[in-house]
Design a protein around this motif. Structure first.
Motif, short mmCIF file in Angstrom:
data_model
loop_
_atom_site.label_atom_id
_atom_site.label_comp_id
_atom_site.label_asym_id
_atom_site.label_seq_id
_atom_site.Cartn_x
_atom_site.Cartn_y
_atom_site.Cartn_z
N ILE A 95 -3.46 -1.03 6.46
CA ILE A 95 -3.69 0.45 6.27
C ILE A 95 -2.95 1.25 6.81
O ILE A 95 -2.42 2.48 6.69
CB ILE A 95 -5.33 0.72 6.31
N ALA A 96 -2.43 1.00 8.09
CA ALA A 96 -1.99 1.61 9.31
C ALA A 96 -0.21 1.38 8.68
O ALA A 96 -0.04 3.18 8.54
CB ALA A 96 -2.01 1.27 10.56
N ALA A 97 0.03 0.80 7.84
CA ALA A 97 1.17 0.83 7.50
C ALA A 97 2.02 1.77 6.03
O ALA A 97 2.50 2.82 5.37
CB ALA A 97 2.49 -1.08 6.82
N VAL A 98 0.19 1.48 4.65
CA VAL A 98 1.01 2.26 4.16
C VAL A 98 -0.07 3.97 4.31
O VAL A 98 0.98 5.19 4.00
CB VAL A 98 -0.11 1.71 3.13
N LYS A 99 -0.35 4.21 5.38
CA LYS A 99 -1.23 5.47 5.33
C LYS A 99 -0.59 6.17 6.15
O LYS A 99 -0.12 7.50 6.92
CB LYS A 99 -2.25 5.95 6.36
N ARG A 111 0.20 -6.00 -2.56
CA ARG A 111 0.47 -5.32 -4.02
C ARG A 111 0.22 -4.44 -4.72
O ARG A 111 1.37 -3.29 -5.35
CB ARG A 111 0.62 -7.22 -4.71
N GLU A 112 -1.46 -4.56 -4.26
CA GLU A 112 -1.72 -3.15 -4.94
C GLU A 112 -1.19 -1.58 -4.14
O GLU A 112 -1.56 -1.30 -5.17
CB GLU A 112 -3.52 -3.67 -4.87
N LEU A 113 -0.90 -2.25 -3.08
CA LEU A 113 -0.67 -1.00 -1.85
C LEU A 113 1.09 -1.12 -2.06
O LEU A 113 1.30 -0.22 -1.54
CB LEU A 113 -1.16 -1.90 -0.73
N SER A 114 1.56 -1.43 -3.60
CA SER A 114 3.01 -1.41 -2.92
C SER A 114 3.44 -1.76 -1.92
O SER A 114 4.84 -0.77 -1.28
CB SER A 114 3.63 -0.04 -3.72
N ILE A 135 6.66 -1.00 5.03
CA ILE A 135 7.17 -2.41 4.86
C ILE A 135 6.53 -3.01 6.00
O ILE A 135 6.40 -2.29 6.92
CB ILE A 135 8.41 -2.79 5.41
N VAL A 136 6.00 -4.51 5.68
CA VAL A 136 4.94 -4.68 7.22
C VAL A 136 5.73 -6.44 7.24
O VAL A 136 6.16 -6.96 6.11
CB VAL A 136 3.86 -4.34 6.91
#
Length: 637
Positions: free
Chosen positions: A134-138, A171-174, A144-145
């Protein structure tokens, strides 16, 4: 002469009054603006509770919109690892005007259990994995993680399910993800590109990376890291890990160098370039190269010696340095986060030995990291702005009230300036009137002077006319001119009479003296005695004659010469006779002179009578002809 401009004192007073009035208007305007500003600040202070409540409500709504999906994701990952685990709950609150996030597991009885303090390592690592995703996306940065053996706490039979959830979520969060695991590749989800680490870490060639043959073909502008190349980096002499847009698996036996991939990334983006990263086989530096979009490469070098010991360079596809992105030092250059999109934080690259993420941090830091993306960030900005506004409003009210009081005092001191300006304006108008009247008076004076001059000229002309009227006519003028000519003749006659009178007086005296002489010469009897007697007598008579003549001429004459002979005496007598005859002739001339003088006196009397008894030269009375003689003497002087 009258002034044609304002007096200096009045003009200066008007200018001073103008400046004071202008300053007063400025102060009044400033006071009004300050009062308005203070009023607005007080109004905002009154609205402060409502504004802060509104911001908190916005924050709560934003978190509430996302908390549900977060709870579902975290609960899913937790159940895949620990099937008996309860639902993971998130509760958003506010502490010290900042959002605070509490993360817990709901108990069947409705209670709460702290995940970090009360649950086991498997559940803690599973929830940490979900929080990192979540943090990597937001974060708003590069998606990238890296998970470095987070499955080591999980039972082998649950590893596949755990990795499957991670795969599906990424995959859902690209989200580009690197899964590093020591488990058998069979535990990895199907379809994941797999890279194997093999070889001997201490061997001359080190370990090698066997990439999946199904290598992804990147488009130039497709987002994602293309590869990670490591040279002389611990067990890797020269190895390249090729990545794909989704999940890339890295597996291999323990202690071969799988986690070196994560260490390389942390060295590049966190500056964790320890000396131990350089391979022990005599190498002097370790190099990490990361392939990026548009063929660019981010190169990192860690040297054992030299300055700098760390350096970062962003290269273009042709090998040139991109836009000055070349720097060295102990800290990561700021352009790395700007150009590559990976910041120096813990969102992207998990430490192998510290898999826990956020659960060991405070509620406010959790809320800050998981602040529901940009919306929550904007809300935090609004909160910061509100705090700044509150502080500024308090300062505005405090300083503004003091300023208003000072302005009003200054305005009151300048209140008399307006009245003074009015009085000065009235004085100026009066001065203008006086100046106008002065101009009129000056014109009147000029007209009066012209009138006086005209009158003087008129009087002169009148006097001239009167004089001209009193002048005799042409006949009288001719008579007067003739009289003047006669007067001049009289004056000449007087002078001639004076001379003749003097000459007659001298002749009378000579005649008197000559009358005493005998008419005939005596006869001479004795020659010698007679001659002597005659000589003595003649000498005596000559002396007497000479004496009388000297008296007549006004001076002494020389002694008569002694007669030596009778001839001489006879000659003397002859001469005397001649003198006597001359005296007689003079007496006759005197008679004629006296007659002429009498005639001149009569002419003078007639001229005086013709002139009316007035002197034409001085206008005085004419007594006799001596008056003309006096004028002659004055003119000569």
């Amino acid at each position: 002469m009258y002034a044609t401009s304002e007096p200096g004192g009045l003009a200066e007073l008007l200018r001073t009054c103008g400046r004071l009035c202008a300053r007063r208007e400025e102060l009044v305007a400033l006071e009004a603006a300050t009062v308005t500003e203070v009023g607005l600040a007080k109004g905002r202070q009154q609205l402060r509770p409502a504004v802060e409540g509104f911001i908190e409500q916005m924050q709560a709504d934003a978190h509430r919109r996302n908390v549900g999906s977060y709870e579902a994701l975290l609960s899913l990952i937790a159940r895949e690892v620990v099937p008996t685990a309860g639902e993971v709950g998130l509760e958003l609150g506010v502490k010290r005007s900042l959002p605070a996030l509490d993360i817990f597991v709901r108990k069947p009885d409705g209670g709460r259990s702290d995940i970090y303090e009360d649950q086991g390592g498997a559940l803690t690592n599973a929830v940490s994995t979900g929080l990192r995703l979540i943090a990597a996306v937001k974060s708003g940065r590069r998606k990238i993680v890296v998970f470095d053996e987070t499955d080591c706490w999980i039972k082998p039979e649950r590893v596949r399910s755990y990795l499957e959830v991670v795969h599906q979520t990424a995959r859902e969060l690209s989200l580009q993800t690197i899964l590093i695991s020591h488990h058998d590749p069979a535990f990895l989800p199907a379809g994941i590109p797999l890279a194997r680490v093999e070889g001997l870490p201490d061997g001359e060639e080190g370990v090698r990376i066997e990439n999946d043959p199904r290598r992804h073909v990147w488009a130039d502008d497709e987002p994602g890291m293309r590869f990670i190349r490591m040279r002389n980096l611990q067990s890797h002499v020269d190895a390249v890990l090729h990545l794909c847009p989704g999940v890339t698996g890295v597996c291999g036996d323990n202690n071969l160098g799988k986690s070196i991939v994560n260490r390389a990334l942390r060295a590049v983006f966190h500056g964790e370039g320890r000396e131990g990263l350089v391979r022990d086989s005599g190498a002097t530096e370790a190099v990490v190269e990361i392939g990026l979009e548009q063929g660019r490469v981010l190169r990192y070098v860690r040297r054992l010696k030299g300055n700098p010991i760390q350096s970062w360079t962003l290269l273009e596809a042709d090998g040139s340095v991109h836009d000055g992105c070349d720097a060295g030092g102990r800290d990561v250059p700021s352009w790395v986060a700007e150009k590559v999109g990976v910041a120096d934080d813990e969102h992207h690259f998990q430490r192998q030995k510290l898999p826990t993420f956020l659960l060991d941090r405070g509620p406010s830091e959790r809320a800050s990291v998981l602040s529901i993306g940009r919306e929550s960030e904007l809300i935090r900005v609004m909160q910061d702005l509100q705090k700044a506004d509150v502080t500024a409003d308090a300062r505005t009210v405090r300083e503004g009230e003091r300023s208003v009081a000072a302005l009003r005092e200054r305005i009151s001191r300048l209140a008399s300036a307006e009245a003074l300006e009015t009085e000065a304006s009235a004085l100026r108008e009066r001065a203008e009137a006086v100046r106008t009247e002065g101009e009129i008076l000056r014109g009147m004076e000029e007209d009066l002077a012209a009138l006086v001059a005209t009158r003087a000229r008129t009087a002169v002309r009148s006097a001239a006319t009167a004089v001209y009227a009193r002048l005799p006519d042409s006949g009288e003028a001719d008579a007067a001119l003739a009289a003047l000519d006669d007067t001049a003749a009289c004056a000449a006659a007087v002078r001639s009479m004076a001379a003749k009178r003097a000459q007659a007086a001298a002749l009378r005296e000579r005649a008197r003296l000559l009358s005493a002489l005998p008419n005939d010469l005596p006869a001479l009897e004795d020659g010698s005695e007679c001659e002597t007697l005659v000589r003595d007598m003649l000498a005596a008579r000559v002396r007497a004659y000479m004496t009388s003549v000297g008296a007549w001429v006004g001076g002494s004459l020389p002694e008569a010469p002694e007669l030596q002979t009778a001839a001489e005496a006879a000659a003397d007598l002859a001469r005397l006779k001649l003198v006597r005859e001359a005296a007689q002739a003079a007496c006759g001339n005197l008679a004629s002179v006296q007659a002429k003088l009498a005639e001149n006196e009569r002419a003078c009397a007639a001229a005086i009578e013709a002139l009316g008894g007035l002197c034409p030269t001085c206008g005085g009375g004419l007594g006799d002809a001596a008056h003309f003689l006096a004028h002659e003497i004055e003119d000569a002087a």
